[in-house]
Scaffold this motif. Structure first.
Motif, PDB file in Angstrom:
ATOM      1  N   THR A  39       0.827  -1.200   0.000  1.00 37.80           N
ATOM      2  CA  THR A  39       0.000   0.000   0.000  1.00 37.80           C
ATOM      3  C   THR A  39       0.864   1.254   0.000  1.00 37.80           C
ATOM      4  N   LEU A  40       1.902   1.256   0.818  1.00 39.29           N
ATOM      5  CA  LEU A  40       2.806   2.396   0.868  1.00 39.29           C
ATOM      6  C   LEU A  40       3.528   2.573  -0.463  1.00 39.29           C
ATOM      7  N   LEU A  41       3.989   1.478  -1.061  1.00 36.73           N
ATOM      8  CA  LEU A  41       4.651   1.555  -2.359  1.00 36.73           C
ATOM      9  C   LEU A  41       3.706   2.112  -3.421  1.00 36.73           C
ATOM     10  N   CYS A  42       2.470   1.656  -3.425  1.00 38.68           N
ATOM     11  CA  CYS A  42       1.485   2.149  -4.384  1.00 38.68           C
ATOM     12  C   CYS A  42       1.251   3.644  -4.197  1.00 38.68           C
ATOM     13  N   ALA A  43       1.138   4.089  -2.955  1.00 38.30           N
ATOM     14  CA  ALA A  43       0.925   5.514  -2.695  1.00 38.30           C
ATOM     15  C   ALA A  43       2.108   6.348  -3.172  1.00 38.30           C
ATOM     16  N   LEU A  44       3.314   5.840  -2.968  1.00 36.58           N
ATOM     17  CA  LEU A  44       4.501   6.565  -3.423  1.00 36.58           C
ATOM     18  C   LEU A  44       4.566   6.642  -4.942  1.00 36.58           C
ATOM     19  N   VAL A  45       4.223   5.556  -5.622  1.00 34.82           N
ATOM     20  CA  VAL A  45       4.246   5.553  -7.088  1.00 34.82           C
ATOM     21  C   VAL A  45       3.188   6.507  -7.635  1.00 34.82           C
ATOM     22  N   VAL A  46       1.983   6.455  -7.098  1.00 32.87           N
ATOM     23  CA  VAL A  46       0.915   7.336  -7.579  1.00 32.87           C
ATOM     24  C   VAL A  46       1.285   8.798  -7.366  1.00 32.87           C
ATOM     25  N   THR A  47       1.814   9.104  -6.194  1.00 37.14           N
ATOM     26  CA  THR A  47       2.215  10.485  -5.922  1.00 37.14           C
ATOM     27  C   THR A  47       3.335  10.928  -6.846  1.00 37.14           C
ATOM     28  N   SER A  48       4.286  10.049  -7.085  1.00 33.02           N
ATOM     29  CA  SER A  48       5.409  10.390  -7.954  1.00 33.02           C
ATOM     30  C   SER A  48       4.967  10.589  -9.406  1.00 33.02           C
ATOM     31  N   VAL A  49       4.018   9.793  -9.841  1.00 33.04           N
ATOM     32  CA  VAL A  49       3.583   9.846 -11.233  1.00 33.04           C
ATOM     33  C   VAL A  49       2.627  11.006 -11.491  1.00 33.04           C
ATOM     34  N   LEU A  50       1.759  11.303 -10.541  1.00 33.85           N
ATOM     35  CA  LEU A  50       0.709  12.286 -10.780  1.00 33.85           C
ATOM     36  C   LEU A  50       0.973  13.665 -10.184  1.00 33.85           C
ATOM     37  N   GLU A  52       3.330  17.088  -9.527  1.00 36.62           N
ATOM     38  CA  GLU A  52       4.451  17.901  -9.995  1.00 36.62           C
ATOM     39  C   GLU A  52       4.478  19.150  -9.120  1.00 36.62           C
ATOM     40  N   GLY A  53       5.406  19.165  -8.190  1.00 27.77           N
ATOM     41  CA  GLY A  53       5.432  20.268  -7.230  1.00 27.77           C
ATOM     42  C   GLY A  53       4.275  20.145  -6.259  1.00 27.77           C
ATOM     43  N   ARG A  54       3.467  21.186  -6.179  1.00 31.55           N
ATOM     44  CA  ARG A  54       2.320  21.176  -5.274  1.00 31.55           C
ATOM     45  C   ARG A  54       0.993  20.943  -5.996  1.00 31.55           C
ATOM     46  N   SER A  55       1.049  20.602  -7.263  1.00 31.71           N
ATOM     47  CA  SER A  55      -0.186  20.396  -8.011  1.00 31.71           C
ATOM     48  C   SER A  55      -0.173  19.028  -8.684  1.00 31.71           C
ATOM     49  N   TRP A  56      -1.367  18.587  -9.049  1.00 30.12           N
ATOM     50  CA  TRP A  56      -1.509  17.333  -9.764  1.00 30.12           C
ATOM     51  C   TRP A  56      -1.356  17.602 -11.252  1.00 30.12           C
TER      52      TRP A  56
END
Length: 95
Positions: A39-50, A52-56
């Motif tokens: 779950t933590l890995l998935c959250a990190l990947v989603v955050t990293s992919v989507l 950019e800075g402070r915006s999606w």
């Protein structure tokens, strides 16, 4: 600040063994613990992919990761998924 964070981290890591001693964990708790890492890995990947800075944002890297996810879902090799994702990302950025 760094020393405080280090002490807090040590206390958190020592908290479990001190409280549990040598006792076994309940089965429901073990199932939850097993699911925490993916779950933590998935959250990190989603955050990293989507993010950019402070915006999606959605960009070339998002499309590349999506293509890799589809290839892995279809049970292709990891190396192929990475190579295709790199090619798709580079192609979109070139355009």
């Amino acid at each position: 600040m760094i020393v405080g964070c280090a002490v807090l981290t040590i206390m958190i890591k020592a908290f479990g063994p001190v409280l549990l001693g040598g006792r076994d964990l309940p089965p429901w708790f073990t199932r939850v613990i097993v699911l925490m890492a993916p779950t933590l890995l998935c959250a990190l990947v989603v955050t990293s992919v989507l993010a950019e800075g402070r915006s999606w944002s959605v960009g070339a890297h998002t499309v590349g990761v999506g293509v890799a996810a589809v290839l892995l879902w279809r049970r292709h090799s990891l190396v192929l998924a990475v190579v295709v994702a790199m090619a798709v990302t580079a192609g979109i950025r070139a355009v």
